[in-house]
Design a protein around this motif. Sequence first.
Motif, PDB file in Angstrom:
ATOM      1  N   PHE A 268       0.816  -1.209   0.000  1.00 26.62           N
ATOM      2  CA  PHE A 268       0.000   0.000   0.000  1.00 26.62           C
ATOM      3  C   PHE A 268       0.855   1.266   0.000  1.00 26.62           C
ATOM      4  O   PHE A 268       0.547   2.230  -0.700  1.00 26.62           O
ATOM      5  N   SER A 269       1.914   1.261   0.783  1.00 27.27           N
ATOM      6  CA  SER A 269       2.781   2.447   0.809  1.00 27.27           C
ATOM      7  C   SER A 269       3.455   2.647  -0.538  1.00 27.27           C
ATOM      8  O   SER A 269       3.637   3.784  -0.990  1.00 27.27           O
ATOM      9  N   GLY A 270       3.802   1.545  -1.215  1.00 25.70           N
ATOM     10  CA  GLY A 270       4.402   1.653  -2.543  1.00 25.70           C
ATOM     11  C   GLY A 270       3.422   2.231  -3.549  1.00 25.70           C
ATOM     12  O   GLY A 270       3.794   3.052  -4.404  1.00 25.70           O
ATOM     13  N   ALA A 271       2.154   1.803  -3.462  1.00 26.57           N
ATOM     14  CA  ALA A 271       1.136   2.336  -4.358  1.00 26.57           C
ATOM     15  C   ALA A 271       0.938   3.821  -4.116  1.00 26.57           C
ATOM     16  O   ALA A 271       0.827   4.615  -5.063  1.00 26.57           O
ATOM     17  N   ALA A 272       0.912   4.210  -2.845  1.00 28.81           N
ATOM     18  CA  ALA A 272       0.744   5.626  -2.520  1.00 28.81           C
ATOM     19  C   ALA A 272       1.912   6.451  -3.047  1.00 28.81           C
ATOM     20  O   ALA A 272       1.722   7.534  -3.623  1.00 28.81           O
TER      21      ALA A 272
ATOM     22  N   ASN B 235      -7.811  -7.930   9.345  1.00 30.28           N
ATOM     23  CA  ASN B 235      -7.740  -6.653  10.050  1.00 30.28           C
ATOM     24  C   ASN B 235      -6.410  -5.959   9.811  1.00 30.28           C
ATOM     25  O   ASN B 235      -6.341  -4.729   9.723  1.00 30.28           O
ATOM     26  N   GLY B 236      -5.341  -6.769   9.673  1.00 29.27           N
ATOM     27  CA  GLY B 236      -4.035  -6.195   9.369  1.00 29.27           C
ATOM     28  C   GLY B 236      -3.999  -5.560   7.989  1.00 29.27           C
ATOM     29  O   GLY B 236      -3.391  -4.498   7.800  1.00 29.27           O
ATOM     30  N   ILE B 237      -4.643  -6.202   7.021  1.00 33.41           N
ATOM     31  CA  ILE B 237      -4.725  -5.629   5.671  1.00 33.41           C
ATOM     32  C   ILE B 237      -5.474  -4.300   5.711  1.00 33.41           C
ATOM     33  O   ILE B 237      -5.030  -3.296   5.134  1.00 33.41           O
ATOM     34  N   ALA B 238      -6.610  -4.289   6.392  1.00 29.51           N
ATOM     35  CA  ALA B 238      -7.397  -3.062   6.483  1.00 29.51           C
ATOM     36  C   ALA B 238      -6.606  -1.941   7.152  1.00 29.51           C
ATOM     37  O   ALA B 238      -6.642  -0.782   6.717  1.00 29.51           O
ATOM     38  N   ALA B 239      -5.867  -2.283   8.207  1.00 30.75           N
ATOM     39  CA  ALA B 239      -5.087  -1.276   8.923  1.00 30.75           C
ATOM     40  C   ALA B 239      -3.961  -0.727   8.063  1.00 30.75           C
ATOM     41  O   ALA B 239      -3.697   0.481   8.048  1.00 30.75           O
ATOM     42  N   ALA B 240      -3.288  -1.618   7.315  1.00 36.48           N
ATOM     43  CA  ALA B 240      -2.195  -1.177   6.446  1.00 36.48           C
ATOM     44  C   ALA B 240      -2.711  -0.252   5.360  1.00 36.48           C
ATOM     45  O   ALA B 240      -2.066   0.760   5.008  1.00 36.48           O
ATOM     46  N   ALA B 241      -3.864  -0.574   4.793  1.00 34.65           N
ATOM     47  CA  ALA B 241      -4.445   0.287   3.764  1.00 34.65           C
ATOM     48  C   ALA B 241      -4.805   1.655   4.351  1.00 34.65           C
ATOM     49  O   ALA B 241      -4.507   2.697   3.766  1.00 34.65           O
ATOM     50  N   ALA B 242      -5.431   1.651   5.536  1.00 32.82           N
ATOM     51  CA  ALA B 242      -5.824   2.909   6.162  1.00 32.82           C
ATOM     52  C   ALA B 242      -4.608   3.763   6.507  1.00 32.82           C
ATOM     53  O   ALA B 242      -4.613   4.989   6.312  1.00 32.82           O
ATOM     54  N   ASP B 243      -3.563   3.133   7.020  1.00 29.50           N
ATOM     55  CA  ASP B 243      -2.351   3.877   7.390  1.00 29.50           C
ATOM     56  C   ASP B 243      -1.705   4.550   6.185  1.00 29.50           C
ATOM     57  O   ASP B 243      -1.096   5.617   6.314  1.00 29.50           O
TER      58      ASP B 243
ATOM     59  N   SER C  77     -17.195 -17.777  -1.489  1.00 27.08           N
ATOM     60  CA  SER C  77     -18.081 -17.443  -0.365  1.00 27.08           C
ATOM     61  C   SER C  77     -17.290 -16.899   0.819  1.00 27.08           C
ATOM     62  O   SER C  77     -17.753 -15.989   1.525  1.00 27.08           O
ATOM     63  N   HIS C  78     -16.084 -17.437   1.051  1.00 26.11           N
ATOM     64  CA  HIS C  78     -15.243 -16.928   2.140  1.00 26.11           C
ATOM     65  C   HIS C  78     -14.847 -15.473   1.878  1.00 26.11           C
ATOM     66  O   HIS C  78     -14.871 -14.637   2.791  1.00 26.11           O
ATOM     67  N   LEU C  79     -14.476 -15.181   0.622  1.00 30.87           N
ATOM     68  CA  LEU C  79     -14.073 -13.808   0.294  1.00 30.87           C
ATOM     69  C   LEU C  79     -15.241 -12.844   0.436  1.00 30.87           C
ATOM     70  O   LEU C  79     -15.091 -11.735   0.959  1.00 30.87           O
ATOM     71  N   LEU C  80     -16.410 -13.258  -0.035  1.00 29.83           N
ATOM     72  CA  LEU C  80     -17.582 -12.397   0.077  1.00 29.83           C
ATOM     73  C   LEU C  80     -17.944 -12.142   1.541  1.00 29.83           C
ATOM     74  O   LEU C  80     -18.322 -11.028   1.925  1.00 29.83           O
ATOM     75  N   ALA C  81     -17.804 -13.166   2.354  1.00 28.66           N
ATOM     76  CA  ALA C  81     -18.147 -13.030   3.770  1.00 28.66           C
ATOM     77  C   ALA C  81     -17.230 -12.043   4.490  1.00 28.66           C
ATOM     78  O   ALA C  81     -17.645 -11.421   5.480  1.00 28.66           O
ATOM     79  N   HIS C  82     -16.013 -11.901   3.993  1.00 25.47           N
ATOM     80  CA  HIS C  82     -15.022 -11.087   4.708  1.00 25.47           C
ATOM     81  C   HIS C  82     -14.566  -9.855   3.930  1.00 25.47           C
ATOM     82  O   HIS C  82     -13.699  -9.114   4.417  1.00 25.47           O
ATOM     83  N   ALA C  83     -15.125  -9.610   2.758  1.00 28.56           N
ATOM     84  CA  ALA C  83     -14.669  -8.479   1.944  1.00 28.56           C
ATOM     85  C   ALA C  83     -14.795  -7.156   2.686  1.00 28.56           C
ATOM     86  O   ALA C  83     -13.884  -6.309   2.650  1.00 28.56           O
ATOM     87  N   ARG C  84     -15.901  -6.953   3.366  1.00 26.76           N
ATOM     88  CA  ARG C  84     -16.105  -5.679   4.055  1.00 26.76           C
ATOM     89  C   ARG C  84     -15.136  -5.493   5.221  1.00 26.76           C
ATOM     90  O   ARG C  84     -14.856  -4.353   5.624  1.00 26.76           O
ATOM     91  N   THR C  85     -14.622  -6.597   5.753  1.00 27.91           N
ATOM     92  CA  THR C  85     -13.643  -6.488   6.843  1.00 27.91           C
ATOM     93  C   THR C  85     -12.392  -5.758   6.380  1.00 27.91           C
ATOM     94  O   THR C  85     -11.794  -4.987   7.148  1.00 27.91           O
ATOM     95  N   ILE C  86     -11.980  -6.004   5.133  1.00 25.38           N
ATOM     96  CA  ILE C  86     -10.785  -5.309   4.637  1.00 25.38           C
ATOM     97  C   ILE C  86     -11.121  -3.988   3.960  1.00 25.38           C
ATOM     98  O   ILE C  86     -10.227  -3.283   3.507  1.00 25.38           O
ATOM     99  N   GLY C  87     -12.416  -3.675   3.869  1.00 25.44           N
ATOM    100  CA  GLY C  87     -12.785  -2.336   3.427  1.00 25.44           C
ATOM    101  C   GLY C  87     -13.298  -2.214   2.008  1.00 25.44           C
ATOM    102  O   GLY C  87     -13.235  -1.127   1.432  1.00 25.44           O
ATOM    103  N   THR C  88     -13.830  -3.283   1.440  1.00 24.07           N
ATOM    104  CA  THR C  88     -14.376  -3.173   0.089  1.00 24.07           C
ATOM    105  C   THR C  88     -15.715  -3.887  -0.005  1.00 24.07           C
ATOM    106  O   THR C  88     -16.005  -4.795   0.788  1.00 24.07           O
ATOM    107  N   ASP C  89     -16.528  -3.452  -0.968  1.00 20.59           N
ATOM    108  CA  ASP C  89     -17.814  -4.117  -1.204  1.00 20.59           C
ATOM    109  C   ASP C  89     -17.890  -4.665  -2.624  1.00 20.59           C
ATOM    110  O   ASP C  89     -18.969  -4.861  -3.167  1.00 20.59           O
TER     111      ASP C  89
END
Length: 255
Positions: free
Chosen positions: A2-6, A35-43, A73-85
């Motif tokens: 994420f930092s590289g993309a930024a 949760n770590g992925i979501a936090a890294a993206a937010a940071d 189904s696993h990805l759909l169940a948890h997609a919002r956890t990392i911040g996407t719909d």
Amino acid sequence: MFSGAAAAGYDCVQFSLSCCGLPAMPDNLDAAVLNGIAAAAADSGVGIAALSGTYNMIHPDAAARRQGLTRLSHLLAHARTIGTDLVTLCTGTRDPHDPWRYHPQNEGPCAWATLLAEMEQAAALADRFDVDLGIEPEMANVVASSMQAAQLLRDIRSPHLRIVLDPANIVASPQTDQDWIFAEAMELLGDCIAIVHAKDRDADGSIVAAGEGIIDFPLFFQHLRATGFAGPVITHGLAAEDAPRVATFLRTLAA
């Protein structure tokens, strides 16, 4: 990542779990990792526009399709956890070894019937988890054109079925009338485009960075703006050193 993309000038990405050392379609997901992925993206200030959930939806082996759908189904169940719909799909091919390789049976009624059966199940899961599915016309897949993508939208009729549009996937050759192709795509799919992909294609079909091939990107963005599209533009198929230049190129066109 994420930092590289930024640093390269991007404010969002399409994320694959393979970027953090997991299979792209794992059999299970750990909440701490998500949760770590979501936090890294937010940071980093970089949003996650979509999560890659591609498997071969018309694989000739029904067991392979069942496994893919379970993993989806696993990805759909948890997609919002990392911040996407939005989770992106691969409509697939009858080739049993490569989901991106053309097979002549893709054009038969059995392949389309298989896709509809699989997509109905995927759409039901999307409705359950309130997450959208992004389908992308791909020349080697069963949904190979804007017309076929529009037909799929009519056949499934799910509010969670959206379009990922990549101009390099609908321009077959340097001789293609790009103005006509882009106009058709926007007329058929414009209201349903969730994200745009931006890679380029060389005259011999090889993938190159956006702006280095045959795609008339200024013309494409002209047509895209006419639809009112204001969503994410995701580039891929490029070397890391090209990322800043491509970011500037695309940002200028999208302005």
